[in-house]
Write an enzyme that holds these catalytic residues in place. Structure first.
Site, mmCIF file in Angstrom:
data_model
loop_
_atom_site.group_PDB
_atom_site.id
_atom_site.type_symbol
_atom_site.label_atom_id
_atom_site.label_comp_id
_atom_site.label_asym_id
_atom_site.label_seq_id
_atom_site.Cartn_x
_atom_site.Cartn_y
_atom_site.Cartn_z
ATOM 1 N NE ARG A 9 -8.954 -4.043 1.748
ATOM 2 C CZ ARG A 9 -9.333 -5.167 2.238
ATOM 3 N NH1 ARG A 9 -9.750 -6.095 1.329
ATOM 4 N NH2 ARG A 9 -8.940 -5.648 3.541
ATOM 5 C CB THR A 10 -3.460 0.625 1.897
ATOM 6 O OG1 THR A 10 -4.887 0.937 2.080
ATOM 7 C CG2 THR A 10 -2.715 1.729 1.551
ATOM 8 C CE LYS A 48 17.871 -3.966 15.315
ATOM 9 N NZ LYS A 48 18.799 -3.863 14.377
ATOM 10 N NE ARG A 87 -2.672 1.749 6.492
ATOM 11 C CZ ARG A 87 -3.516 1.210 6.268
ATOM 12 N NH1 ARG A 87 -4.006 -0.207 6.891
ATOM 13 N NH2 ARG A 87 -4.476 1.680 5.192
ATOM 14 C CG HIS A 144 -6.753 5.490 4.319
ATOM 15 N ND1 HIS A 144 -5.665 5.838 3.417
ATOM 16 C CD2 HIS A 144 -6.985 4.437 4.524
ATOM 17 C CE1 HIS A 144 -5.430 4.528 3.022
ATOM 18 N NE2 HIS A 144 -6.242 3.646 3.751
HETATM 19 C C1 NCD Z 1 -9.336 1.176 5.674
HETATM 20 C C2 NCD Z 1 -8.246 1.851 7.040
HETATM 21 O O1 NCD Z 1 -7.096 1.190 6.954
HETATM 22 O O2 NCD Z 1 -8.656 2.773 7.452
HETATM 23 N N1 NCD Z 1 -9.007 0.230 5.016
HETATM 24 C C3 NCD Z 1 -8.158 0.361 3.875
HETATM 25 O O3 NCD Z 1 -7.316 1.079 3.810
HETATM 26 N N2 NCD Z 1 -8.661 0.090 2.914
HETATM 27 C C4 NCD Z 1 -10.519 1.210 6.522
HETATM 28 C C5 NCD Z 1 -10.550 0.082 7.783
HETATM 29 O O4 NCD Z 1 -9.463 -0.272 8.130
HETATM 30 O O5 NCD Z 1 -11.681 -0.129 8.225
#
Ligand code: NCD
Length: 351
Positions: free
Chosen positions: A94-95, A122, A143, A171
């Site tokens: 999703r993100t 690497k 991320r 997040h």
């Molecule tokens: C969340 C995350 O990555 O922290 N998911 C997301 O970004 N929608 C929650 C999760 O992974 O449970």
């Protein structure tokens, strides 16, 4: 190449050091500056100190962009000529896709970097990888599996860096879309004290950490948070709980969904047990499956309750709940597109 990161004291996301080194981001009462909104050219790595004004600017922009796309069927070109680097060193559906779609829906381009095709494999340092991306892109979304890494990365570059999650830390963009969803789903005006219940893994769930911080600032005394953690080891990190208490947040912890919590909850925010964060498989198995939102529980929740989940779910929400109008998690996911469009647009100062 130093740049500040994290929220600035004035309550805006982190300010880029260039070209306005040391300058505090504008507060609602500050005289007009050359920056068009408090988000412009800032990194965003935590919901700590994000001001109410900054949220309102962002949510209004998300509504405006949604209207242009869904109702007016406009094809946007605001980001034409701009490039966003997506560096996801942990899995994401999703993100990553919503940031990518957000940029492309505004006419911009994206660069995708995954662990296997990056020089991280690497042995390159994170800072070097990020500096490299800053040569090719106008903004970076990162991320990373290690808490604190997005802050270090933001400090290494002079273009805006947006955190898409740093391990068990935060997040922050998920919290923005979560708050936007609460405001859209809950009856208006909000109850005098909004009761938000987090059910699940509050220890490792970074979305919980960021949203609890954001609610503390945005609603101040008008929110109560209950953390329901059926397993002791999944409770909210002590230092964060204490920090939020010091900021005046009303909060309580529970081992199970007690009747009084169920009946008074306005927003039920469910999270999965974060399997990948456990050191022992046994500990994970003890925690797994200890709670589930099912139709029987739904009958006990308020008719106006909003049920949310950042997704992905594993087994903590029964699929039979999906058709209940109070199940907001798929709408929440869609809101992520517009909130991230607004965020990118404001950070790049193009909307
Ligand atoms: C969340 C995350 O990555 O922290 N998911 C997301 O970004 N929608 C929650 C999760 O992974 O449970």
């Amino acid at each position: 190449m130093s740049a500040s990161s994290g929220a600035s004291p004035s309550g805006s996301p982190a300010k880029r050091s260039k070209p306005h080194a040391q300058q505090a981001a504008p507060s609602p009462k500050a005289p007009p500056s050359s920056l068009s909104t408090p988000w412009a050219r800032h990194s965003f790595i935590s919901t700590e100190n994000v001001s109410v004004e900054a949220c309102e600017v962002l949510f209004a922009k998300a509504d405006e962009l949604r209207d242009k796309i869904e109702n007016r069927k406009q094809v946007l070109k605001n980001a034409e000529g701009k490039i966003l680097a997506l560096c996801f060193l942990e899995p994401s559906t999703r993100t990553m896709c919503s940031f990518s779609a957000a940029m492309q829906r505004m006419g911009g381009g994206v660069l995708n970097i995954t662990p296997s095709d990056s020089s991280v494999a690497k042995g390159e340092t994170l800072q070097d990888t990020i500096k490299c991306l800053s040569c090719y892109a106008d903004a970076i979304v990162l991320r990373h599996p290690v808490k604190g890494s997005t802050k270090l990365a933001a400090e290494a570059v002079d273009i805006p860096l947006i955190s898409a999650g740093d391990g068990v830390g935060e997040h922050p963009t998920q919290a923005l879309l979560d708050l936007y969803t609460i405001l859209r789903e809950q009856p208006s005006p909000l109850p005098e004290t909004l009761h938000v219940t987090f059910l699940g893994d509050a220890k490792n769930g970074r979305t919980v950490h960021s949203l609890a911080r954001l609610l503390t600032t945005y609603l101040s005394k008008r929110v109560h948070i209950s953390y329901v953690c059926p397993v002791q080891s999944l409770r909210m990190p002590r230092e964060l709980f204490d920090e939020l208490s010091r900021l005046g947040l009303s909060q309580s912890e529970h081992d199970s969904l007690d009747a009084d919590v169920v009946q008074s909850t306005d927003v039920l925010y469910v999270t999965r047990v974060q399997k990948e964060r456990f050191e022992s498989a046994d500990d994970y198995l003890k925690a797994k499956g200890t709670f589930v939102v099912n139709p029987a529980l739904m009958t006990r929740l308020k008719p106006t309750c909003t049920v949310m989940h950042p997704l992905p779910r594993v087994d903590e929400i029964d699929v039979q709940v999906d058709s209940d109008p109070r199940a907001a998690y798929f709408r929440q996911m869609k809101n992520g597109l517009y909130v991230r469009m607004a965020l990118l647009g404001l950070v790049l100062d193009i909307v």
